[in-house]
Motif scaffolding. Structure first.
Motif, mmCIF file in Angstrom:
data_model
loop_
_atom_site.group_PDB
_atom_site.id
_atom_site.type_symbol
_atom_site.label_atom_id
_atom_site.label_comp_id
_atom_site.label_asym_id
_atom_site.label_seq_id
_atom_site.Cartn_x
_atom_site.Cartn_y
_atom_site.Cartn_z
ATOM 1 N N PRO A 1 -8.156 33.263 22.883
ATOM 2 C CA PRO A 1 -8.323 34.682 23.237
ATOM 3 C C PRO A 1 -9.300 34.891 24.386
ATOM 4 N N LEU A 2 -10.369 34.093 24.424
ATOM 5 C CA LEU A 2 -11.310 34.197 25.538
ATOM 6 C C LEU A 2 -10.634 33.840 26.859
ATOM 7 N N ALA A 3 -9.737 32.865 26.806
ATOM 8 C CA ALA A 3 -9.006 32.470 28.010
ATOM 9 C C ALA A 3 -8.101 33.595 28.492
ATOM 10 N N VAL A 4 -7.525 34.350 27.555
ATOM 11 C CA VAL A 4 -6.700 35.498 27.940
ATOM 12 C C VAL A 4 -7.522 36.484 28.766
ATOM 13 N N MET A 5 -8.794 36.637 28.406
ATOM 14 C CA MET A 5 -9.667 37.564 29.113
ATOM 15 C C MET A 5 -10.161 36.982 30.431
ATOM 16 N N LEU A 6 -10.637 35.730 30.390
ATOM 17 C CA LEU A 6 -11.251 35.119 31.564
ATOM 18 C C LEU A 6 -10.235 34.592 32.569
ATOM 19 N N LEU A 7 -9.103 34.097 32.083
ATOM 20 C CA LEU A 7 -8.087 33.507 32.960
ATOM 21 C C LEU A 7 -6.866 34.402 33.130
ATOM 22 N N GLY A 8 -6.824 35.509 32.359
ATOM 23 C CA GLY A 8 -5.698 36.442 32.458
ATOM 24 C C GLY A 8 -6.088 37.815 32.958
ATOM 25 N N GLY A 9 -7.382 38.154 32.833
ATOM 26 C CA GLY A 9 -7.870 39.416 33.389
ATOM 27 C C GLY A 9 -7.440 40.667 32.667
ATOM 28 N N LEU A 10 -7.071 40.568 31.385
ATOM 29 C CA LEU A 10 -6.612 41.748 30.661
ATOM 30 C C LEU A 10 -7.768 42.655 30.276
ATOM 31 N N ARG A 11 -7.486 43.941 30.190
ATOM 32 C CA ARG A 11 -8.460 44.904 29.703
ATOM 33 C C ARG A 11 -8.651 44.716 28.196
ATOM 34 N N LYS A 12 -9.759 45.253 27.684
ATOM 35 C CA LYS A 12 -10.055 45.113 26.259
ATOM 36 C C LYS A 12 -8.939 45.693 25.391
ATOM 37 N N ALA A 13 -8.483 46.894 25.716
ATOM 38 C CA ALA A 13 -7.427 47.522 24.916
ATOM 39 C C ALA A 13 -6.132 46.714 24.984
#
Length: 310
Positions: A139-151
């Motif tokens: 999940p952290l990779a989705v944020m750091l390597l995917g750039g998705l917003r929190k929602a």
């Protein structure tokens, strides 16, 4: 009632004022046009101020001077943004021929706030976060390597980012818009590990909650995690990785900053982020497509030396 303390979520009395009736019509028009709930809420909060300040003034009677005093109610640093609701409202009124002049035209130009230096995660900090157990690292990779917003993260199912697809499909992102984000190889590998090691299926959510007691701990993926659960999970991950705390949105800034440094153009990054500013730059950047960006990302990754790639 004091205007500053007014909260339309608790009290809709502004709608009973003479100007408020027009505001209600305007918000309904915006909703029909596809405006996001968050935008509608903020516009309602901003426009309610004028309604309560001048409860007996009708739309066609609203003056330049009254608009000036409404603008002064907002803090200097936020006036430019908050007055945007009034500019849209009065443009709508002009279009409907309810008024003949826009009171906002008499306002001075508000200077934008100086851009703050954005504190992003370093490469070493990213490594520490992605070295956590895969249940958190993916999940952290989705944020750091995917750039998705929190929602967008909270509502992400495995079926929206299956590793073999090579892309994340963001459904109903900001503004109700869908978009596609190409996945780099490391993100694909981590999601694949998560799927295999934890046996999650297409309908499961990538971000999880926990049901625990003294003897049992169960990971729950049947529904989106709540705001509070997400916040606690994020802080726990940052603490466990020994990384300086930043907000979850910093991961999105980190994603954009890294790809900019690696060679993607601004318009390409805007497409990946699904940024609202693309509306104002559509004529300039309309030639760039998601497939083109994905190809550029692949070329960049293939030409990078191993030591440069996280």
């Amino acid at each position: 009632m004091g205007v500053v303390a007014f909260d339309p979520l608790k009290d809709k009395s502004y709608a009973a004022t003479r100007l408020g009736r027009s505001v209600v019509d305007f918000l309904a028009w915006m909703e029909l046009g596809g405006a996001a709930d968050r935008t509608l809420d903020q516009y309602e909060r901003d426009l309610s101020r004028a309604c309560l300040m001048y409860p007996h003034t009708q739309l066609e009677q609203f003056t330049d001077e009254q608009m000036l005093h409404v603008a002064k109610q907002f803090k200097p640093g936020e006036r430019r943004v908050r007055v945007a609701a009034y500019r849209s409202f009065f443009r709508w009124a002009l279009r409907r021929r309810h008024i003949t002049m826009n009171p906002c035209d008499a306002l001075p130009e508000f200077k934008p706030r100086a851009q703050k230096v954005i504190d992003v995660f370093t490469d070493a900090e990213i490594e520490s976060l992605l070295a956590l157990p895969i249940v958190d690292a993916a999940p952290l990779a989705v944020m750091l390597l995917g750039g998705l917003r929190k929602a967008e993260c909270r509502h992400l199912r495995l079926r929206d980012c299956r590793p073999e697809s090579g892309q994340i499909v963001v459904v109903q992102g900001k503004g109700g818009k869908d978009r596609i984000v190409p996945m780099e190889a490391r993100l694909q590998a981590m999601l694949n590990d998560l799927q295999i090691l934890h046996g999650i299926n297409d309908k499961d959510y990538v971000f999880y909650s926990v049901h625990a007691n003294e003897t049992h701990r169960k990971i729950m993926r049947e529904k989106p995690v709540g705001e509070g659960t997400f916040a606690r999970w994020w802080r726990s991950c940052v603490d466990e990785a020994g990384v300086k705390y930043r907000t979850p949105h910093t991961a999105r800034h980190t994603f954009a900053t890294r790809w900019r440094r690696r060679g993607l153009a601004i318009d390409e990054i805007q497409i990946l982020l699904g940024h609202a500013s693309m509306k104002t730059t559509a004529d300039l950047y309309v030639h760039t497509k998601v497939a083109d960006v994905a190809e550029r990302m692949t070329i960049i990754q293939a030409t990078e030396s191993p030591e440069r790639v996280l």
